[in-house]
Scaffold this motif. Structure first.
Motif, PDB file in Angstrom:
ATOM      1  N   THR A 175     -53.475  32.558 -50.661  1.00  0.00           N
ATOM      2  CA  THR A 175     -53.635  31.350 -49.873  1.00  0.00           C
ATOM      3  C   THR A 175     -52.673  31.361 -48.685  1.00  0.00           C
ATOM      4  N   GLY A 176     -53.178  30.978 -47.530  1.00  0.00           N
ATOM      5  CA  GLY A 176     -52.327  30.913 -46.344  1.00  0.00           C
ATOM      6  C   GLY A 176     -51.928  32.259 -45.797  1.00  0.00           C
ATOM      7  N   THR A 177     -52.800  33.262 -45.972  1.00  0.00           N
ATOM      8  CA  THR A 177     -52.467  34.627 -45.569  1.00  0.00           C
ATOM      9  C   THR A 177     -52.001  34.709 -44.122  1.00  0.00           C
ATOM     10  N   ALA A 178     -52.669  33.977 -43.243  1.00  0.00           N
ATOM     11  CA  ALA A 178     -52.372  34.078 -41.816  1.00  0.00           C
ATOM     12  C   ALA A 178     -50.939  33.674 -41.490  1.00  0.00           C
ATOM     13  N   LYS A 179     -50.337  32.821 -42.325  1.00  0.00           N
ATOM     14  CA  LYS A 179     -48.985  32.339 -42.063  1.00  0.00           C
ATOM     15  C   LYS A 179     -47.913  33.127 -42.811  1.00  0.00           C
TER      16      LYS A 179
ATOM     17  N   GLN B 297     -47.082  42.425 -49.600  1.00  0.00           N
ATOM     18  CA  GLN B 297     -47.184  43.695 -50.319  1.00  0.00           C
ATOM     19  C   GLN B 297     -48.642  43.906 -50.739  1.00  0.00           C
ATOM     20  N   VAL B 298     -49.059  45.156 -50.746  1.00  0.00           N
ATOM     21  CA  VAL B 298     -50.464  45.494 -50.967  1.00  0.00           C
ATOM     22  C   VAL B 298     -50.603  46.396 -52.188  1.00  0.00           C
ATOM     23  N   ILE B 299     -51.552  46.061 -53.041  1.00  0.00           N
ATOM     24  CA  ILE B 299     -51.879  46.892 -54.198  1.00  0.00           C
ATOM     25  C   ILE B 299     -53.324  47.365 -54.047  1.00  0.00           C
ATOM     26  N   TYR B 300     -53.505  48.659 -53.952  1.00  0.00           N
ATOM     27  CA  TYR B 300     -54.833  49.261 -53.844  1.00  0.00           C
ATOM     28  C   TYR B 300     -55.344  49.570 -55.243  1.00  0.00           C
TER      29      TYR B 300
ATOM     30  N   HIS C 176     -50.745  40.719 -42.297  1.00  0.00           N
ATOM     31  CA  HIS C 176     -49.308  40.753 -42.051  1.00  0.00           C
ATOM     32  C   HIS C 176     -48.606  41.431 -43.225  1.00  0.00           C
ATOM     33  N   THR C 177     -48.751  42.732 -43.310  1.00  0.00           N
ATOM     34  CA  THR C 177     -48.253  43.480 -44.458  1.00  0.00           C
ATOM     35  C   THR C 177     -46.850  44.008 -44.219  1.00  0.00           C
ATOM     36  N   LEU C 178     -46.214  44.386 -45.315  1.00  0.00           N
ATOM     37  CA  LEU C 178     -45.005  45.193 -45.242  1.00  0.00           C
ATOM     38  C   LEU C 178     -45.489  46.632 -45.110  1.00  0.00           C
ATOM     39  N   ALA C 179     -45.546  47.112 -43.882  1.00  0.00           N
ATOM     40  CA  ALA C 179     -46.310  48.325 -43.558  1.00  0.00           C
ATOM     41  C   ALA C 179     -45.506  49.595 -43.779  1.00  0.00           C
ATOM     42  N   ASN C 180     -45.033  49.780 -44.998  1.00  0.00           N
ATOM     43  CA  ASN C 180     -44.391  51.040 -45.370  1.00  0.00           C
ATOM     44  C   ASN C 180     -44.525  51.222 -46.874  1.00  0.00           C
TER      45      ASN C 180
END
Length: 273
Positions: A44-48, A53-56, A125-129
């Motif tokens: 919820t509220g992804t844009a803000k 963190q991303v889990i594939y 807006h990910t933690l891109a590493n």
């Protein structure tokens, strides 16, 4: 009574409006000259939100991008909101998540470890590493998660496998593997080089946070136990779990909570200075 029902209905609508979002997106692959369907579950509220963190999550053979949403979608939405995680579920297309050495149209390692993370990082807006990425899967997807993470530790910091096909050499006639690697008797090198059991020899201890598990009545139990023994012999730290269970969604719906707890600990540790 009417007012109470109206209030409950309003609360239900409001809660639904603020639940984690599930979308199906088409992610372009220049390597394969096509678009790959992916389910994305975002909090919820992804844009803000920032530094998500991303889990594939990789599906198994004969499955597709919608499997996790169908079988554990409500749980993953709850986890997305609770931890501000994004779940990305790409369609594996029975690929075993390799770049096939004999079929140039199957370049799923390139897609999973290069094109897909680049797309996700560009659109959210990910933690891109690597400290903000984990990858897991079940069955064929368990192999794919370990295979890609081992070969791309600069992309993924943590990896998990549930009932993974981590060594498919005992099953030479199954799951279209020969279509992607060649026949076992004529392409033995491919079968060795593309299996997780052999890939782990290039691991350095501490390079990846690793968890994998398998049910004791699963046909992949022996190869998972053998992988555990191989990692012990190599001195590679990992979490390995055997528990009652078979190769089915009853097992995976139980297993996923342990995998996500492991990833939570990894993300928490990685975020500390």
């Amino acid at each position: 009574m009417k007012n109470i029902l109206s209030t409950l209905l309003l609360c239900f609508v409001l809660l639904g409006a603020h639940a984690a979002r599930l979308d199906t997106v088409l992610v372009p692959s220049a390597a394969m000259q096509k678009a790959v369907k992916c389910v994305v579950i975002a909090p919820t509220g992804t844009a803000k939100l920032k530094n998500l963190q991303v889990i594939y999550l990789l599906n198994g053979y004969s499955g597709n991008h919608s499997d996790y949403a169908k079988h554990m979608g409500a749980y993953l939405k709850q986890q997305a909101d609770a931890h501000h995680w994004i779940f990305v579920c790409p369609d594996g297309n029975n690929s075993w998540y390799w770049d096939s050495p004999i079929d140039r149209s199957f370049r799923y390692e390139t897609f999973i470890s290069d094109e897909l993370p680049a797309y996700v990082d560009a659109h959210y807006h990910t933690l891109a590493n690597r400290s903000g990425r984990a990858i897991a899967g079940l069955s064929m997807g368990g192999h794919g998660a370990l295979f890609n993470a081992i070969r791309h530790p600069n992309v993924f910091g943590a990896v998990g496998s549930m009932s993974g096909g981590v060594d498919f050499r005992p099953f030479p006639a199954n799951w279209d593997i020969a279509k992607r690697l060649g026949a076992l008797d004529t392409a033995t090198h491919n079968w060795d080089a593309y299996t997780v059991q052999e890939q782990v020899s290039q691991l350095k201890n501490g390079e990846l946070a690793i968890i994998f598990d398998c049910g004791v009545k699963d046909f992949f139990h022996t190869v998972n136990h053998n992988l555990h023994e191989r990692l012990l012999a190599l001195g590679i730290d990992h979490d390995y779990i055997e528990r009652p269970g078979e190769h089915n969604w009853d097992y995976w719906n139980n297993s996923i909570s342990f995998q996500l707890l492991f990833f939570q600990h990894y993300f928490d540790k990685a975020s500390k200075p």
